[in-house]
Each structure stands twice: as structure tokens, then as C-alpha cells.
Design an enzyme around this catalytic site. Structure first.
Site, mmCIF file in Angstrom:
data_model
loop_
_atom_site.group_PDB
_atom_site.id
_atom_site.type_symbol
_atom_site.label_atom_id
_atom_site.label_comp_id
_atom_site.label_asym_id
_atom_site.label_seq_id
_atom_site.Cartn_x
_atom_site.Cartn_y
_atom_site.Cartn_z
ATOM 1 N N LYS A 1 -12.736 -11.723 -4.475
ATOM 2 C CA LYS A 1 -13.529 -12.787 -4.053
ATOM 3 C C LYS A 1 -14.794 -13.038 -5.053
ATOM 4 O O LYS A 1 -15.746 -12.143 -4.992
ATOM 5 C CB LYS A 1 -13.929 -12.542 -2.565
ATOM 6 C CG LYS A 1 -15.029 -13.639 -2.038
ATOM 7 C CD LYS A 1 -14.134 -14.897 -1.811
ATOM 8 C CE LYS A 1 -15.038 -15.862 -1.207
ATOM 9 N NZ LYS A 1 -14.437 -17.190 -0.864
ATOM 10 N N GLY B 1 -17.989 -26.068 5.049
ATOM 11 C CA GLY B 1 -18.962 -26.060 4.358
ATOM 12 C C GLY B 1 -19.533 -27.468 4.511
ATOM 13 O O GLY B 1 -20.619 -27.640 4.640
ATOM 14 N N ASN B 2 -18.598 -28.563 4.793
ATOM 15 C CA ASN B 2 -19.336 -29.997 4.987
ATOM 16 C C ASN B 2 -20.046 -30.219 6.190
ATOM 17 O O ASN B 2 -20.698 -31.156 6.267
ATOM 18 C CB ASN B 2 -18.245 -31.043 4.632
ATOM 19 C CG ASN B 2 -16.878 -30.904 5.990
ATOM 20 O OD1 ASN B 2 -16.651 -29.750 6.266
ATOM 21 N ND2 ASN B 2 -16.723 -31.907 6.332
ATOM 22 N N LYS C 1 -6.850 -21.245 5.679
ATOM 23 C CA LYS C 1 -6.970 -21.895 7.017
ATOM 24 C C LYS C 1 -5.432 -21.863 7.454
ATOM 25 O O LYS C 1 -5.083 -21.705 8.666
ATOM 26 C CB LYS C 1 -7.241 -23.332 6.574
ATOM 27 C CG LYS C 1 -8.570 -23.379 6.283
ATOM 28 C CD LYS C 1 -9.105 -24.820 6.148
ATOM 29 C CE LYS C 1 -10.250 -25.151 5.207
ATOM 30 N NZ LYS C 1 -11.391 -24.050 5.099
ATOM 31 N N LYS D 1 -13.851 -16.578 6.698
ATOM 32 C CA LYS D 1 -14.138 -17.041 7.817
ATOM 33 C C LYS D 1 -13.121 -17.676 8.510
ATOM 34 O O LYS D 1 -13.342 -17.576 9.849
ATOM 35 C CB LYS D 1 -15.426 -18.096 7.831
ATOM 36 C CG LYS D 1 -14.903 -19.412 7.148
ATOM 37 C CD LYS D 1 -15.130 -20.437 8.380
ATOM 38 C CE LYS D 1 -14.732 -21.979 8.041
ATOM 39 N NZ LYS D 1 -13.976 -22.330 6.844
HETATM 40 P P1 ADP Z 1 -13.999 -25.268 4.115
HETATM 41 O O1 ADP Z 1 -15.423 -25.317 3.315
HETATM 42 O O2 ADP Z 1 -14.180 -26.340 5.087
HETATM 43 O O3 ADP Z 1 -13.562 -23.972 4.625
HETATM 44 P P2 ADP Z 1 -12.438 -25.416 1.568
HETATM 45 O O4 ADP Z 1 -13.183 -26.055 0.460
HETATM 46 O O5 ADP Z 1 -12.161 -24.131 1.651
HETATM 47 O O6 ADP Z 1 -13.062 -26.067 3.327
HETATM 48 O O7 ADP Z 1 -10.949 -26.095 1.896
HETATM 49 C C1 ADP Z 1 -10.757 -27.186 1.986
HETATM 50 C C2 ADP Z 1 -10.459 -28.029 0.708
HETATM 51 O O8 ADP Z 1 -8.988 -27.612 0.501
HETATM 52 C C3 ADP Z 1 -9.747 -29.412 0.690
HETATM 53 O O9 ADP Z 1 -11.456 -30.042 0.351
HETATM 54 C C4 ADP Z 1 -8.926 -29.650 -0.311
HETATM 55 O O10 ADP Z 1 -9.848 -29.978 -1.518
HETATM 56 C C5 ADP Z 1 -8.508 -28.392 -0.503
HETATM 57 N N1 ADP Z 1 -6.811 -28.448 -0.328
HETATM 58 C C6 ADP Z 1 -6.114 -27.617 -1.251
HETATM 59 N N2 ADP Z 1 -4.689 -27.730 -1.086
HETATM 60 C C7 ADP Z 1 -4.810 -28.479 0.057
HETATM 61 C C8 ADP Z 1 -3.686 -28.816 0.992
HETATM 62 N N3 ADP Z 1 -2.527 -28.520 0.587
HETATM 63 N N4 ADP Z 1 -3.843 -29.663 1.784
HETATM 64 C C9 ADP Z 1 -5.262 -30.192 2.222
HETATM 65 N N5 ADP Z 1 -6.022 -29.668 1.404
HETATM 66 C C10 ADP Z 1 -5.930 -29.011 0.387
HETATM 67 MG MG MG Z 2 -15.343 -26.297 1.030
#
Ligand code: ADP
Ligand code: MG
Length: 310
Positions: A127, A9-10, A273, A211
Site C-alpha cells: 500500500k 473520499g468524495n 469494494k 476501509k
Molecule cells: P472511494 O474513495 O469512494 O473509496 P475509490 O476512488 O477508491 O473510491 O474507488 C472509486 C473509483 O473506482 C471510481 O472513481 C472509479 O474511477 C474507479 N473504478 C475503477 N474500476 C471501476 C469499475 N469497474 N466500475 C466503477 N468504478 C471503477
Molecule cells: Mg476515491
């Protein structure tokens, strides 16, 4: 060397932005610089991206239309976000590529992803999408559009849709053909448009595919050398957000599975992820790297972020 690069998202919106076009361009232009760094290293890349805020925005916008206007379905909204975000990345990246004298084209591929009709998610959708509705609104919309609602921990109700496992990327041959033509494909945006096979016919459905999961499958189908997941944290952490938080620099798939089972990675953020990394690295034997978007090149080189290996 082929890298599948998944953007979070960022990459598309600065933190805290409500999503006005200027903010989107600012984020995307900065993302293009990171992507060009990777291309300049000599990699062929396929770009994938999320669409959570954007698809939520569209679905919510539909609710403000006059009552007698038709509502577009979620599969169409996902397709719209693929064009919307894909165009922005392609347009911005092309400029960056030209200014650096890199000889590549960029092409957006609206991508369908096959899911199984028997996926357990269809019986039990998980979801959440769109805004929080009141009890009365939720009942009305459930009746009107056959939407399924769940109570939200913050109070009120949110629409939930199935998030089935991706089975096959239907445009993979087109993506491969583009790669062979020195062209950078932008594909499986928002996890892809979900389709099922029904009575011998493909049909798009109201669901969303994760995704990271779709990116992992695409990387396997393309035989990618590396899966790169770029997000807004420096790496995968154990005990994330707790005083004993610890960033993982390098981890073997087997160990990562154990950490996953211990509950370090919540669903909906780091969980998918980590599962994507396990799936790609275990099946291909190749590395997955997860790290911060702004550190893209160092993440790819293994100097920053988490390296997942067999
Ligand atoms: P994106 O939009 O990049 O797909 P998400 O917001 O879905 O990202 O996931 C990234 C987020 O996951 C980070 O901002 C963090 O707050 C969160 N997060 C939760 N658990 C963990 C972890 N164990 N290690 C790192 N980040 C984590
Ligand atoms: Mg995000």
C-alpha cells in the site's frame, strides 16, 4: 433495519480540492444530508469512512517538522484521522438531525482492528502512502525510519506499508451498545487502527487496513441487514472507462466473482469494494449496494447503483 454505510473520499473532500477546512466542511455538510435521508427512512446506521488523503497529509506534514522533532507513527496518524474526520461528520450530522427533528445522537468510536501477524502483507507491503520521493530521499528515509520504498510508475519512490486483512473489530461491543442507545456510531475510520497480538499483548502497528474490507467485516460482526458503499461513480461497471463500458444494476455474488477474476476491478479503487461486497453478501445472505453518494437514498432503495445479492 441496520445499515453499515461506508463513505468514500468524495464524502469528505470535493473533487479537486487540496483539502482546506472550508472545502472539507462543504463536502461533509452535503454528506450529512445524504446520511440524514437514510436515517429518515427509519434505518439504524453505522458510518464508516476512508482517510487516504488525510493520513497522507499528516504523514507528509511530519516531514516538514524541524529535523530534531520526533515523527509520529502511522498508527497514531490513523487515530488522528479518525478523530478529525469523525468529529467533522458527527458535528455536521448532529446539526442536520436536529434540524429535521430526528431523535438520534452521534458518537465517534476510535476503532482498533486486529490483524494477523502472519499476514503475507508484512513480508511484502503493497500500500503506497504519502508523496513521491527522490532516490536520495528514499534511501535516507529508509535508513532513518526503516521505511520500505517502491518505485512509482510516475517516477521516483513511494513509501509502502502493509495492508493486512482485518480479522476482528475490537470495539464491536461498544458500537453495539451505542446502537442500542439510539446513537449513530462512526467507526473503523480509515479501516481502523491496525493492532497485532504479540506475546499475549495487543500492539498497534504501522500498517493500513482497507476501509471497505473493514466495513464489510464490521457489517458481518454486527449482523447488519445491508452494506451500503457510497462512492463517486453511479455503480460498478464492466469494462470501466472503455467504449464498451456497462453499468451493473443487479448481480449475483457468483457472477461478480467471475467478473472480478476477469480483471474488471482494479486494486486500490473498485477492487476492494467488490471484494467487500462479495464477503458480506456471501457470508450474511444480505445485500450490498454500491453507488453514488448523492444518490444515497435511491441506492439504498435499489433504484440506483449496483445491487449485489446471493
Ligand atoms: P472511494 O474513495 O469512494 O473509496 P475509490 O476512488 O477508491 O473510491 O474507488 C472509486 C473509483 O473506482 C471510481 O472513481 C472509479 O474511477 C474507479 N473504478 C475503477 N474500476 C471501476 C469499475 N469497474 N466500475 C466503477 N468504478 C471503477
Ligand atoms: Mg476515491
Amino acid at each position: 433495519m441496520l445499515a453499515v454505510v461506508a463513505l468514500g473520499g468524495n464524502a469528505l473532500l470535493p473533487p479537486g480540492s487540496r483539502g482546506n477546512p472550508e472545502d472539507q466542511w462543504r463536502a461533509v455538510n452535503s454528506t450529512s444530508k445524504s446520511l440524514s435521508d437514510i436515517i429518515a427512512l427509519g434505518y439504524d446506521i453505522v458510518i464508516t469512512h476512508g482517510n487516504g488523503p488525510q493520513v497522507g497529509y499528516l504523514m507528509e506534514s511530519f516531514e516538514y517538522l524541524p529535523i530534531d522533532y520526533p515523527r509520529q507513527t502511522l498508527d497514531l496518524a490513523v487515530a488522528m484521522t479518525q478523530a478529525w474526520i469523525g468529529f467533522m461528520i458527527a458535528h455536521s450530522l448532529e446539526k442536520e438531525i436536529v434540524s429535521r427533528g430526528l431523535r438520534r445522537r452521534v458518537a465517534v468510536v476510535p476503532t482498533r482492528v486486529l490483524v494477523s501477524r502472519d499476514d503475507p502483507e508484512f513480508l511484502n507491503p503493497t500500500k503506497p502512502i504519502g508523496r513521491i520521493y527522490t532516490d536520495i530521499e528514499a534511501k535516507l528515509l529508509a535508513k532513518q525510519h526503516k521505511w520500505v520504498f517502491r518505485e512509482d510508475p510516475r517516477g521516483g519512490y513511494r513509501r509502502v506499508v502493509p495492508s493486512p486483512r482485518p480479522v476482528k473489530i475490537l470495539e464491536v461491543d461498544i458500537i453495539r451498545a451505542l446502537l442500542s442507545q439510539n446513537t449513530i456510531p462512526i467507526a473503523v475510520g480509515g479501516g481502523g487502527i491496525p493492532v497485532i497480538l504479540e506475546d499475549g499483548e495487543l500492539k498497534s502497528i504501522e500498517a493500513v487496513i482497507d476501509k471497505d474490507s473493514a466495513s464489510s467485516l464490521l457489517a458481518l460482526e454486527l449482523g447488519a441487514d445491508i452494506l451500503v458503499i457510497l462512492t463517486d461513480v453511479p455503480a460498478i461497471a464492466l469494462n470501466y472507462g472503455k467504449p464498451n463500458q456497462q453499468w451493473l444494476r443487479k448481480v449475483k455474488v457468483e457472477q461478480l466473482k467471475r467478473y472480478y477474476e476477469q480483471g474488471h476491478f482494479p486494486p486500490g479503487s473498485m477492487g476492494p469494494k467488490v471484494l467487500a461486497a462479495i464477503n458480506f453478501t456471501e457470508k450474511s445472505g444480505n445485500k450490498t449496494v454500491i453507488g453514488h453518494l448523492e444518490e444515497a437514498i435511491r441506492v439504498l432503495r435499489g433504484e440506483s447503483g449496483t445491487i449485489v445479492e446471493v
